[in-house]
Every structure is written in C-alpha cells, then in structure tokens.
Write an enzyme that holds these catalytic residues in place. Structure first.
Site, short mmCIF file in Angstrom:
data_model
loop_
_atom_site.label_atom_id
_atom_site.label_comp_id
_atom_site.label_asym_id
_atom_site.label_seq_id
_atom_site.Cartn_x
_atom_site.Cartn_y
_atom_site.Cartn_z
N ASP A 1 0.81 -1.14 0.15
CA ASP A 1 0.19 0.13 0.01
C ASP A 1 0.73 1.11 0.03
OD1 ASP A 1 -2.59 1.27 1.90
OD2 ASP A 1 -2.38 1.44 -0.05
N LYS B 1 2.55 3.54 -5.57
CA LYS B 1 2.14 2.57 -6.69
C LYS B 1 3.26 1.92 -7.56
CE LYS B 1 -1.21 3.33 -3.80
NZ LYS B 1 -1.01 2.52 -2.68
N ASP C 1 -3.08 -3.01 -2.56
CA ASP C 1 -4.23 -1.90 -2.52
C ASP C 1 -4.07 -1.14 -3.78
OD1 ASP C 1 -5.46 1.01 -0.35
OD2 ASP C 1 -6.61 -0.57 -1.60
N ASN C 2 -5.53 -0.63 -3.91
CA ASN C 2 -5.34 0.39 -5.17
C ASN C 2 -4.98 0.00 -6.58
OD1 ASN C 2 -3.73 1.99 -2.68
ND2 ASN C 2 -5.97 2.25 -3.23
C1 619 Z 1 10.19 4.45 -2.03
C2 619 Z 1 9.61 3.23 -1.95
N1 619 Z 1 9.54 2.66 -0.64
C3 619 Z 1 8.85 3.12 0.46
N2 619 Z 1 9.29 2.41 1.71
C4 619 Z 1 8.60 2.80 2.81
N3 619 Z 1 7.44 3.69 3.02
C5 619 Z 1 7.10 4.21 1.56
C6 619 Z 1 7.56 3.82 0.29
N4 619 Z 1 7.01 4.46 -0.74
C7 619 Z 1 5.94 5.27 -0.03
N5 619 Z 1 5.96 5.03 1.40
C8 619 Z 1 4.96 5.47 2.52
O1 619 Z 1 3.87 4.66 1.93
C9 619 Z 1 2.75 5.74 2.09
C10 619 Z 1 2.27 6.11 0.85
C11 619 Z 1 1.27 5.56 0.16
C12 619 Z 1 0.85 5.85 -1.23
N6 619 Z 1 -0.60 5.74 -1.26
C13 619 Z 1 -1.29 6.38 -2.13
O2 619 Z 1 -0.71 7.16 -3.20
C14 619 Z 1 -2.82 6.23 -2.39
C15 619 Z 1 -3.40 7.03 -2.97
C16 619 Z 1 -4.92 7.04 -3.01
C17 619 Z 1 -5.56 8.20 -3.91
C18 619 Z 1 -6.79 7.64 -4.58
C19 619 Z 1 -7.43 8.61 -5.27
C20 619 Z 1 -7.09 9.94 -5.21
F1 619 Z 1 -7.69 10.64 -5.80
C21 619 Z 1 -6.03 10.32 -4.41
C22 619 Z 1 -5.19 9.20 -3.68
C23 619 Z 1 -5.52 5.92 -2.47
C24 619 Z 1 -4.94 5.18 -1.70
O3 619 Z 1 -5.28 3.98 -0.94
C25 619 Z 1 -3.41 5.03 -1.53
O4 619 Z 1 -2.78 4.09 -1.13
C26 619 Z 1 3.31 6.98 2.67
O5 619 Z 1 3.03 6.94 4.36
C27 619 Z 1 4.92 6.96 2.24
O6 619 Z 1 5.70 7.68 3.20
MG MG Z 2 -4.00 2.42 -0.48
#
Ligand code: 619
Ligand code: MG
Length: 214
Positions: free
Chosen positions: A141, A144, A169-170
């Site tokens: 999650d 993406k 997810d997603n």
């Molecule tokens: C660099 C990759 N490795 C990573 N390692 C550890 N943590 C990571 C990492 N990437 C991202 N994260 C963390 O995960 C989280 C990121 C999640 C990204 N999720 C989304 O973009 C997302 C986005 C939507 C969404 C859907 C429709 C919209 F209009 C707007 C947003 C819905 C969801 O359920 C989502 O999960 C943050 O806390 C970020 O700091």
């Molecule tokens: Mg999500």
C-alpha cells in the site's frame, strides 16, 4: 503552527477511541475520514476484504509496505495470533511518528515492529535484522510504482514461499498497471481481484490477492 492531516487524524483517535481497543481506533479513523477529512487509509469497505484474507491465512509473519498513519497496521495486527509478528515499513518520519502513536493507542505495540526506512533498503535486510525466513502475508500500500520492483526484490531475497500471499491495495485507483500485468501473467502466481471502492468514495477500486506458487 498549522497541524497536518495525520496529526488531526491522531487527535480524532485520542479523542474518540478507547485506549487498548483496536476496533474503536479503526472506527474513529473511518468516521474522521468519512465525515471530516478524506485520507488514504485502506478504509472500511476494502478493510473488510483485508480482514477476511488475514483471518483465512492466520499469518505468523506479515510485512506491510507503507504504514502511513497505521490504520491497516491496526486492522491487521488486531487479528493476529499471540506470537505473530507484523513488520511495517514507513520512510516518512512524520507519518511514522503518528503511526506509532495510533498503534500504541490500540495497544498493539507488542505485535507490530514499525521500521522507519525505505522498502528497497529494508527488504534485503529482513532475514539478518529480524530473523524472518519468509512472509506468510505481504500488504502492499505504498507508492504505486514501487509495487512491482519491491515484489521482484522480495522474490530475489527469498522472502516468499509456496503459499505466501501478496495483497495489493489500489490496483484500479490510483492503479498499479505494471504490477497487475506482471502478477496476472506470471505462472508463479495465482491471482484474484476483489472488486470494491476507493476508501470513503463511490469510485471503483479493488484489492488483488496473489498466491506465490514457489
Ligand atoms: C520508495 C518506496 N518505498 C517506500 N518505503 C516505505 N514507505 C513508503 C515507500 N513509498 C511510500 N511509502 C510511504 O507509504 C505511504 C504512501 C502511500 C501511497 N498511497 C497512495 O498514493 C494512495 C493514493 C490514493 C488516492 C486515490 C485517489 C485519489 F484521488 C487520491 C489518492 C488511495 C490510496 O489508498 C493510496 O494508498 C506514505 O506513508 C509514504 O511515506
Ligand atoms: Mg491504499
């Protein structure tokens, strides 16, 4: 100073939820996100699918990629058997700090190891750092475009065994096209799509459950 959305979500938990009661923490976050401010938690509808997959597997080891505020961490950890371990990776220190407090409010610190850092750095260190051989369940999650590279990395690091389950997810919104293409065309996975909705909305989204065949 202005508060952030994760801080306001934590405030809602501390105001509305009962300490030590994971269900009330989940409900407080869902109510906040449905009625006050949308946030990217897996949410209640997809959360029920997540619950059924966790209950079916009854995993001893779980890896979550992308903790955010800890909503799905609490949803998963509350269902785990006594000595099970959930490792959740979060590379944003502000989100990690909020998630730690949400997990603590739910009284689930014993079952959860929140690791501050990037999945790409930590997946190769799982065995040496945490004594993990393989994961029974992985919940994806995070960003993406990282689902596919991190899945390949988990394969290369031998973190998946015959029967390990990936739950993503997603896969529709925002979408993970390269991951879906790979996992659905690979003979090493049996995949199934669980149609649902984007958290707190009527927009289509869903979870992809994929069983690793070894
Ligand atoms: C660099 C990759 N490795 C990573 N390692 C550890 N943590 C990571 C990492 N990437 C991202 N994260 C963390 O995960 C989280 C990121 C999640 C990204 N999720 C989304 O973009 C997302 C986005 C939507 C969404 C859907 C429709 C919209 F209009 C707007 C947003 C819905 C969801 O359920 C989502 O999960 C943050 O806390 C970020 O700091
Ligand atoms: Mg999500």
């Amino acid at each position: 100073t202005q508060s952030t959305r994760p801080q306001r979500l934590l405030n809602a938990v501390q105001k509305k939820a009962t300490r030590g009661d994971p269900r009330s923490v989940v409900k407080a976050i869902d109510d906040f996100c449905r009625h006050k401010e949308w946030a990217m938690n897996v949410g209640d509808e997809k959360g029920c699918i997540l619950d059924s997959v966790v209950s079916e597997i009854n995993p001893a080891t779980v890896l979550e990629l992308g903790t955010y505020c800890g909503y799905s961490t609490v949803r998963i950890a509350r269902l785990l058997p006594p000595h099970a371990k959930l490792i959740t990776l979060e590379f944003n220190p502000d989100f990690a700090a909020i998630a730690r407090q949400v997990i603590a409010w739910a009284g689930l610190e014993e079952k959860v190891q929140l690791v501050e850092g990037a999945s790409g750095d930590w997946i190769p260190k799982m065995k040496e750092q945490f004594g993990i051989t393989t994961f029974d369940l992985v919940f994806l999650d995070h960003w993406k475009d990282r689902y596919l590279p991190d899945t390949k990395l988990m394969e290369e690091c031998g973190l998946l065994r015959k029967g390990s389950v990936l739950l993503a997810d997603n896969v529709i919104c925002p979408g993970t096209p390269d991951y879906l293409e790979y996992i659905r065309s690979s003979p090493r996975y049996e995949s199934r799509y669980f149609k649902s909705h984007l958290e707190y909305t009527k927009v289509e989204d869903g979870l992809e459950k994929s069983v690793f065949k070894g």
